[in-house]
Design a protein around this motif. Structure first.
Motif, PDB file in Angstrom:
ATOM      1  N   ARG A 172       0.856  -1.246   0.003  1.00 23.61           N
ATOM      2  CA  ARG A 172      -0.145   0.154   0.223  1.00 23.61           C
ATOM      3  C   ARG A 172       0.968   1.182  -0.124  1.00 23.61           C
ATOM      4  O   ARG A 172       0.681   2.061  -0.434  1.00 23.61           O
ATOM      5  CB  ARG A 172      -0.917   0.071   1.362  1.00 23.61           C
ATOM      6  N   ARG A 173       1.937   1.320   0.632  1.00 19.01           N
ATOM      7  CA  ARG A 173       2.908   2.712   0.731  1.00 19.01           C
ATOM      8  C   ARG A 173       3.379   2.814  -0.524  1.00 19.01           C
ATOM      9  O   ARG A 173       3.422   3.786  -1.098  1.00 19.01           O
ATOM     10  CB  ARG A 173       3.803   2.066   1.856  1.00 19.01           C
ATOM     11  N   ARG A 174       3.959   1.473  -1.273  1.00 19.33           N
ATOM     12  CA  ARG A 174       4.676   1.929  -2.627  1.00 19.33           C
ATOM     13  C   ARG A 174       3.441   2.227  -3.391  1.00 19.33           C
ATOM     14  O   ARG A 174       3.831   3.121  -4.363  1.00 19.33           O
ATOM     15  CB  ARG A 174       5.248   0.515  -3.029  1.00 19.33           C
ATOM     16  N   SER A 175       2.201   1.761  -3.375  1.00 19.56           N
ATOM     17  CA  SER A 175       1.520   1.994  -4.353  1.00 19.56           C
ATOM     18  C   SER A 175       0.912   3.782  -3.945  1.00 19.56           C
ATOM     19  O   SER A 175       0.799   4.414  -5.245  1.00 19.56           O
ATOM     20  CB  SER A 175       0.023   1.384  -4.067  1.00 19.56           C
ATOM     21  N   ARG A 176       0.993   4.074  -2.961  1.00 20.28           N
ATOM     22  CA  ARG A 176       0.547   5.560  -2.490  1.00 20.28           C
ATOM     23  C   ARG A 176       1.756   6.224  -2.986  1.00 20.28           C
ATOM     24  O   ARG A 176       1.419   7.464  -3.628  1.00 20.28           O
ATOM     25  CB  ARG A 176       0.467   5.804  -0.991  1.00 20.28           C
ATOM     26  N   GLU A 177       3.031   6.044  -3.131  1.00 16.99           N
ATOM     27  CA  GLU A 177       4.324   6.625  -3.432  1.00 16.99           C
ATOM     28  C   GLU A 177       4.021   6.756  -5.141  1.00 16.99           C
ATOM     29  O   GLU A 177       4.249   7.930  -5.535  1.00 16.99           O
ATOM     30  CB  GLU A 177       5.392   6.121  -3.125  1.00 16.99           C
ATOM     31  N   ARG A 178       3.684   5.832  -5.657  1.00 12.48           N
ATOM     32  CA  ARG A 178       3.595   5.707  -7.027  1.00 12.48           C
ATOM     33  C   ARG A 178       2.531   6.866  -7.595  1.00 12.48           C
ATOM     34  O   ARG A 178       2.695   7.657  -8.524  1.00 12.48           O
ATOM     35  CB  ARG A 178       3.274   4.321  -7.735  1.00 12.48           C
ATOM     36  N   ILE A 179       1.436   6.668  -6.884  1.00 15.05           N
ATOM     37  CA  ILE A 179       0.399   7.517  -7.316  1.00 15.05           C
ATOM     38  C   ILE A 179       0.632   9.068  -7.101  1.00 15.05           C
ATOM     39  O   ILE A 179       0.404  10.012  -7.903  1.00 15.05           O
ATOM     40  CB  ILE A 179      -1.051   7.226  -6.421  1.00 15.05           C
ATOM     41  N   ARG A 201      -0.157   6.696 -15.556  1.00 14.55           N
ATOM     42  CA  ARG A 201       1.012   7.011 -15.044  1.00 14.55           C
ATOM     43  C   ARG A 201       1.683   6.112 -13.986  1.00 14.55           C
ATOM     44  O   ARG A 201       2.877   5.796 -13.966  1.00 14.55           O
ATOM     45  CB  ARG A 201       1.272   8.304 -14.914  1.00 14.55           C
ATOM     46  N   ALA A 202       0.738   5.651 -13.116  1.00 19.01           N
ATOM     47  CA  ALA A 202       1.151   5.341 -11.888  1.00 19.01           C
ATOM     48  C   ALA A 202       1.293   3.713 -12.024  1.00 19.01           C
ATOM     49  O   ALA A 202       1.611   2.955 -11.343  1.00 19.01           O
ATOM     50  CB  ALA A 202       0.463   5.421 -10.426  1.00 19.01           C
ATOM     51  N   GLY A 203       0.464   3.373 -13.205  1.00 23.10           N
ATOM     52  CA  GLY A 203       0.345   1.868 -13.454  1.00 23.10           C
ATOM     53  C   GLY A 203      -0.471   1.328 -12.505  1.00 23.10           C
ATOM     54  O   GLY A 203      -0.413  -0.107 -12.285  1.00 23.10           O
ATOM     55  N   THR A 204      -1.598   1.892 -12.172  1.00 25.22           N
ATOM     56  CA  THR A 204      -2.356   1.255 -11.281  1.00 25.22           C
ATOM     57  C   THR A 204      -3.991   1.307 -11.992  1.00 25.22           C
ATOM     58  O   THR A 204      -4.084   2.065 -12.914  1.00 25.22           O
ATOM     59  CB  THR A 204      -2.844   2.135  -9.906  1.00 25.22           C
ATOM     60  N   ALA A 205      -5.010   0.710 -11.326  1.00 20.21           N
ATOM     61  CA  ALA A 205      -6.314   0.695 -11.934  1.00 20.21           C
ATOM     62  C   ALA A 205      -6.744   2.087 -11.354  1.00 20.21           C
ATOM     63  O   ALA A 205      -6.628   2.693 -10.157  1.00 20.21           O
ATOM     64  CB  ALA A 205      -7.107  -0.502 -11.219  1.00 20.21           C
ATOM     65  N   ALA A 226       3.106  10.266  -9.566  1.00 18.29           N
ATOM     66  CA  ALA A 226       2.660  10.702 -10.995  1.00 18.29           C
ATOM     67  C   ALA A 226       1.714  11.827 -11.009  1.00 18.29           C
ATOM     68  O   ALA A 226       1.629  12.396 -11.844  1.00 18.29           O
ATOM     69  CB  ALA A 226       1.621   9.324 -11.404  1.00 18.29           C
ATOM     70  N   THR A 227       0.826  12.049  -9.703  1.00 17.67           N
ATOM     71  CA  THR A 227       0.229  13.359  -9.801  1.00 17.67           C
ATOM     72  C   THR A 227       1.060  14.548  -9.794  1.00 17.67           C
ATOM     73  O   THR A 227       0.661  15.426 -10.404  1.00 17.67           O
ATOM     74  CB  THR A 227      -0.608  13.352  -8.347  1.00 17.67           C
ATOM     75  N   VAL A 228       2.214  14.559  -9.154  1.00 11.86           N
ATOM     76  CA  VAL A 228       3.065  15.570  -9.061  1.00 11.86           C
ATOM     77  C   VAL A 228       3.752  16.110 -10.432  1.00 11.86           C
ATOM     78  O   VAL A 228       3.642  17.028 -10.862  1.00 11.86           O
ATOM     79  CB  VAL A 228       4.124  15.645  -8.005  1.00 11.86           C
ATOM     80  N   GLU A 229       4.059  14.863 -11.282  1.00 13.83           N
ATOM     81  CA  GLU A 229       4.626  15.116 -12.492  1.00 13.83           C
ATOM     82  C   GLU A 229       3.582  15.574 -13.394  1.00 13.83           C
ATOM     83  O   GLU A 229       3.753  16.305 -14.474  1.00 13.83           O
ATOM     84  CB  GLU A 229       5.223  13.737 -12.853  1.00 13.83           C
ATOM     85  N   LEU A 230       2.257  14.951 -13.410  1.00 10.67           N
ATOM     86  CA  LEU A 230       1.311  15.302 -14.381  1.00 10.67           C
ATOM     87  C   LEU A 230       0.665  16.937 -14.236  1.00 10.67           C
ATOM     88  O   LEU A 230       0.521  17.608 -15.157  1.00 10.67           O
ATOM     89  CB  LEU A 230       0.232  14.554 -14.207  1.00 10.67           C
TER      90      LEU A 230
END
Length: 50
Positions: free
Chosen positions: A13-20, A44-48, A23-27
């Motif tokens: 969950r922590r890794r998923s939050r970090e990816r999201i 961008r985050a590679g999630t659903a 991705a948000t900051v970059e976009l």
């Protein structure tokens, strides 16, 4: 196959939050807040999206 431990689940969950978040900051930085969609972030985050 045994179920994952609570600590492994928390790490995933922590890794998923970090990816999201990343991705948000970059976009938002490149497209702007108004033009960034949840679909863009999920892709961008590679999630659903859900």
């Amino acid at each position: 196959m045994s179920p994952r431990s609570p600590s492994v689940n928390e790490e995933l969950r922590r890794r998923s939050r970090e990816r999201i978040l990343q991705a948000t900051v970059e976009l938002v930085d490149t497209k702007g807040y108004e033009a960034t969609t949840l679909g863009d972030i999920a892709e961008r985050a590679g999630t659903a999206r859900g």
